[in-house]
Write a protein that holds these residues in place. Structure first.
Motif, PDB file in Angstrom:
ATOM      1  N   VAL A   1       0.845  -1.177   0.000  1.00  0.00           N
ATOM      2  CA  VAL A   1       0.000   0.000   0.000  1.00  0.00           C
ATOM      3  C   VAL A   1       0.888   1.237   0.000  1.00  0.00           C
ATOM      4  O   VAL A   1       1.835   1.350   0.771  1.00  0.00           O
ATOM      5  N   ASP A   2       0.562   2.160  -0.862  1.00  0.00           N
ATOM      6  CA  ASP A   2       1.309   3.392  -1.061  1.00  0.00           C
ATOM      7  C   ASP A   2       0.643   4.518  -0.264  1.00  0.00           C
ATOM      8  O   ASP A   2      -0.552   4.488  -0.005  1.00  0.00           O
ATOM      9  N   LEU A   3       1.415   5.521   0.123  1.00  0.00           N
ATOM     10  CA  LEU A   3       0.868   6.722   0.753  1.00  0.00           C
ATOM     11  C   LEU A   3       0.435   7.710  -0.322  1.00  0.00           C
ATOM     12  O   LEU A   3       1.036   7.768  -1.396  1.00  0.00           O
ATOM     13  N   LEU A   4      -0.600   8.481  -0.026  1.00  0.00           N
ATOM     14  CA  LEU A   4      -0.977   9.561  -0.937  1.00  0.00           C
ATOM     15  C   LEU A   4       0.206  10.499  -1.098  1.00  0.00           C
ATOM     16  O   LEU A   4       0.875  10.826  -0.113  1.00  0.00           O
ATOM     17  N   HIS A   5       0.470  10.921  -2.317  1.00  0.00           N
ATOM     18  CA  HIS A   5       1.611  11.801  -2.569  1.00  0.00           C
ATOM     19  C   HIS A   5       1.452  12.526  -3.901  1.00  0.00           C
ATOM     20  O   HIS A   5       0.612  12.177  -4.720  1.00  0.00           O
ATOM     21  N   LEU A   6       2.268  13.544  -4.059  1.00  0.00           N
ATOM     22  CA  LEU A   6       2.439  14.244  -5.332  1.00  0.00           C
ATOM     23  C   LEU A   6       3.819  13.875  -5.840  1.00  0.00           C
ATOM     24  O   LEU A   6       4.749  13.746  -5.054  1.00  0.00           O
ATOM     25  N   ASP A   7       3.979  13.704  -7.131  1.00  0.00           N
ATOM     26  CA  ASP A   7       5.308  13.440  -7.678  1.00  0.00           C
ATOM     27  C   ASP A   7       6.081  14.754  -7.732  1.00  0.00           C
ATOM     28  O   ASP A   7       5.535  15.786  -8.106  1.00  0.00           O
ATOM     29  N   SER A   8       7.358  14.686  -7.355  1.00  0.00           N
ATOM     30  CA  SER A   8       8.154  15.923  -7.323  1.00  0.00           C
ATOM     31  C   SER A   8       9.575  15.669  -7.784  1.00  0.00           C
ATOM     32  O   SER A   8      10.523  16.035  -7.115  1.00  0.00           O
ATOM     33  N   GLU A  14      11.600  24.351 -13.593  1.00  0.00           N
ATOM     34  CA  GLU A  14      10.452  24.282 -12.689  1.00  0.00           C
ATOM     35  C   GLU A  14       9.126  24.193 -13.437  1.00  0.00           C
ATOM     36  O   GLU A  14       8.131  23.766 -12.878  1.00  0.00           O
ATOM     37  N   GLN A  15       9.090  24.608 -14.685  1.00  0.00           N
ATOM     38  CA  GLN A  15       7.841  24.620 -15.433  1.00  0.00           C
ATOM     39  C   GLN A  15       7.542  23.279 -16.117  1.00  0.00           C
ATOM     40  O   GLN A  15       6.464  23.108 -16.664  1.00  0.00           O
ATOM     41  N   TRP A  16       8.492  22.349 -16.097  1.00  0.00           N
ATOM     42  CA  TRP A  16       8.244  21.032 -16.663  1.00  0.00           C
ATOM     43  C   TRP A  16       7.175  20.343 -15.835  1.00  0.00           C
ATOM     44  O   TRP A  16       7.012  20.611 -14.654  1.00  0.00           O
ATOM     45  N   ARG A  17       6.446  19.436 -16.446  1.00  0.00           N
ATOM     46  CA  ARG A  17       5.368  18.716 -15.774  1.00  0.00           C
ATOM     47  C   ARG A  17       5.661  17.228 -15.766  1.00  0.00           C
ATOM     48  O   ARG A  17       6.461  16.732 -16.553  1.00  0.00           O
ATOM     49  N   THR A  18       4.980  16.503 -14.881  1.00  0.00           N
ATOM     50  CA  THR A  18       5.161  15.062 -14.737  1.00  0.00           C
ATOM     51  C   THR A  18       3.872  14.354 -15.146  1.00  0.00           C
ATOM     52  O   THR A  18       2.839  14.523 -14.498  1.00  0.00           O
ATOM     53  N   TRP A 113      -4.265   4.358 -17.030  1.00  0.00           N
ATOM     54  CA  TRP A 113      -4.522   5.544 -16.193  1.00  0.00           C
ATOM     55  C   TRP A 113      -3.476   6.584 -16.532  1.00  0.00           C
ATOM     56  O   TRP A 113      -2.283   6.299 -16.540  1.00  0.00           O
ATOM     57  N   LEU A 114      -3.919   7.809 -16.853  1.00  0.00           N
ATOM     58  CA  LEU A 114      -3.017   8.926 -17.153  1.00  0.00           C
ATOM     59  C   LEU A 114      -3.336  10.068 -16.201  1.00  0.00           C
ATOM     60  O   LEU A 114      -4.507  10.407 -16.022  1.00  0.00           O
ATOM     61  N   ALA A 115      -2.305  10.671 -15.637  1.00  0.00           N
ATOM     62  CA  ALA A 115      -2.528  11.825 -14.764  1.00  0.00           C
ATOM     63  C   ALA A 115      -1.264  12.669 -14.700  1.00  0.00           C
ATOM     64  O   ALA A 115      -0.147  12.152 -14.769  1.00  0.00           O
ATOM     65  N   MET A 116      -1.450  13.971 -14.536  1.00  0.00           N
ATOM     66  CA  MET A 116      -0.343  14.878 -14.260  1.00  0.00           C
ATOM     67  C   MET A 116      -0.118  14.782 -12.752  1.00  0.00           C
ATOM     68  O   MET A 116      -0.765  15.476 -11.967  1.00  0.00           O
ATOM     69  N   THR A 117       0.756  13.896 -12.340  1.00  0.00           N
ATOM     70  CA  THR A 117       0.878  13.535 -10.935  1.00  0.00           C
ATOM     71  C   THR A 117       1.723  14.505 -10.119  1.00  0.00           C
ATOM     72  O   THR A 117       1.930  14.285  -8.930  1.00  0.00           O
ATOM     73  N   ASP A 118       2.162  15.587 -10.733  1.00  0.00           N
ATOM     74  CA  ASP A 118       2.801  16.643  -9.949  1.00  0.00           C
ATOM     75  C   ASP A 118       1.745  17.550  -9.321  1.00  0.00           C
ATOM     76  O   ASP A 118       2.045  18.312  -8.411  1.00  0.00           O
ATOM     77  N   VAL A 119       0.496  17.462  -9.777  1.00  0.00           N
ATOM     78  CA  VAL A 119      -0.579  18.273  -9.209  1.00  0.00           C
ATOM     79  C   VAL A 119      -1.792  17.457  -8.759  1.00  0.00           C
ATOM     80  O   VAL A 119      -2.751  18.019  -8.245  1.00  0.00           O
ATOM     81  N   VAL A 133       5.030   4.277 -16.430  1.00  0.00           N
ATOM     82  CA  VAL A 133       6.005   5.096 -17.141  1.00  0.00           C
ATOM     83  C   VAL A 133       5.752   6.550 -16.770  1.00  0.00           C
ATOM     84  O   VAL A 133       4.607   7.003 -16.739  1.00  0.00           O
ATOM     85  N   VAL A 134       6.828   7.268 -16.469  1.00  0.00           N
ATOM     86  CA  VAL A 134       6.723   8.682 -16.134  1.00  0.00           C
ATOM     87  C   VAL A 134       7.378   9.482 -17.244  1.00  0.00           C
ATOM     88  O   VAL A 134       8.522   9.231 -17.613  1.00  0.00           O
ATOM     89  N   TYR A 135       6.623  10.423 -17.786  1.00  0.00           N
ATOM     90  CA  TYR A 135       7.131  11.308 -18.829  1.00  0.00           C
ATOM     91  C   TYR A 135       7.310  12.697 -18.242  1.00  0.00           C
ATOM     92  O   TYR A 135       6.460  13.171 -17.491  1.00  0.00           O
ATOM     93  N   HIS A 136       8.379  13.356 -18.613  1.00  0.00           N
ATOM     94  CA  HIS A 136       8.610  14.734 -18.212  1.00  0.00           C
ATOM     95  C   HIS A 136       8.315  15.617 -19.417  1.00  0.00           C
ATOM     96  O   HIS A 136       8.972  15.503 -20.448  1.00  0.00           O
ATOM     97  N   ILE A 137       7.322  16.465 -19.264  1.00  0.00           N
ATOM     98  CA  ILE A 137       6.796  17.246 -20.374  1.00  0.00           C
ATOM     99  C   ILE A 137       7.390  18.658 -20.324  1.00  0.00           C
ATOM    100  O   ILE A 137       7.220  19.370 -19.328  1.00  0.00           O
ATOM    101  N   PRO A 138       8.059  19.099 -21.395  1.00  0.00           N
ATOM    102  CA  PRO A 138       8.669  20.438 -21.396  1.00  0.00           C
ATOM    103  C   PRO A 138       7.603  21.533 -21.476  1.00  0.00           C
ATOM    104  O   PRO A 138       6.529  21.339 -22.047  1.00  0.00           O
ATOM    105  N   PRO A 139       7.906  22.691 -20.919  1.00  0.00           N
ATOM    106  CA  PRO A 139       6.903  23.765 -20.852  1.00  0.00           C
ATOM    107  C   PRO A 139       6.438  24.283 -22.211  1.00  0.00           C
ATOM    108  O   PRO A 139       5.302  24.723 -22.336  1.00  0.00           O
ATOM    109  N   GLU A 140       7.282  24.206 -23.231  1.00  0.00           N
ATOM    110  CA  GLU A 140       6.885  24.783 -24.526  1.00  0.00           C
ATOM    111  C   GLU A 140       5.749  24.023 -25.208  1.00  0.00           C
ATOM    112  O   GLU A 140       5.149  24.532 -26.152  1.00  0.00           O
TER     113      GLU A 140
END
Length: 165
Positions: A1-8, A14-18, A113-119, A133-140
């Motif tokens: 069992v995992d704890l609730l969390h945000l990916d960081s 800083e503007q990249w997303r997860t 399941w897809l989610a922006m898990t930084d928010v 799989v975790v993708y790091h999405i550039p701000p542009e």
């Protein structure tokens, strides 16, 4: 069992997303995920206690939590450090872990399941045989760059300063 969390994860900017993608590979059993409050709501509830940049009341906590960074320095801004600190604060917070609203997200066999898990706070409750799989999405390429954690922290700090003035 995992704890609730945000990916960081520490990202190039800083503007990249997860973006988190999970695929349930189990042939028969569902994978059970849970989501809770979004970053913006958590920031309102817990930001100051977690050492929001510019707050005075949590200087002692910030000093203690900064000790690992003093011993093992790495590049980063005050905003990036806060987002990482906030992530750790939420994992340790009984109030957040036990009393937050929860939405159960069953992921059927073969489901995605897809989610922006930084928010989006999230956890895996049960399940095995998953591909994550975790993708790091550039701000542009973002449609809503103002929804990044760093942008939300900046917006919150600005509005908090206006209320204090």
């Amino acid at each position: 069992v995992d704890l609730l969390h945000l990916d960081s994860e520490k990202l190039p900017s800083e503007q990249w997303r997860t973006l988190n993608v999970q695929i349930n590979l189990h042939r028969e059993q569902p994978r059970t995920l849970v989501t809770s409050d979004r970053f913006s709501e958590l920031l309102k509830r817990f930001g100051k206690r977690a050492g929001l940049p510019g707050t005075q009341e949590s200087w002692a906590m910030r000093a203690i939590q900064s000790l690992p960074r003093l011993l093992f320095p790495r590049p980063g801004s005050e905003l990036a450090d806060f987002v990482d600190r906030f992530h750790q604060f939420l994992r340790r917070s009984e109030c957040f872990q036990e009393r937050s609203s929860r939405r159960v997200e069953p992921l059927p066999p073969g489901g995605v399941w897809l989610a922006m898990t930084d928010v989006v706070s999230h956890a895996v409750l049960r399940g095995q045989y998953a591909l994550e799989v975790v993708y790091h999405i550039p701000p542009e390429v973002l449609s809503l760059p103002e929804e990044s954690p760093a942008s939300l922290v900046e917006q919150f700090c600005r509005s908090d300063q206006r209320r204090a003035a």
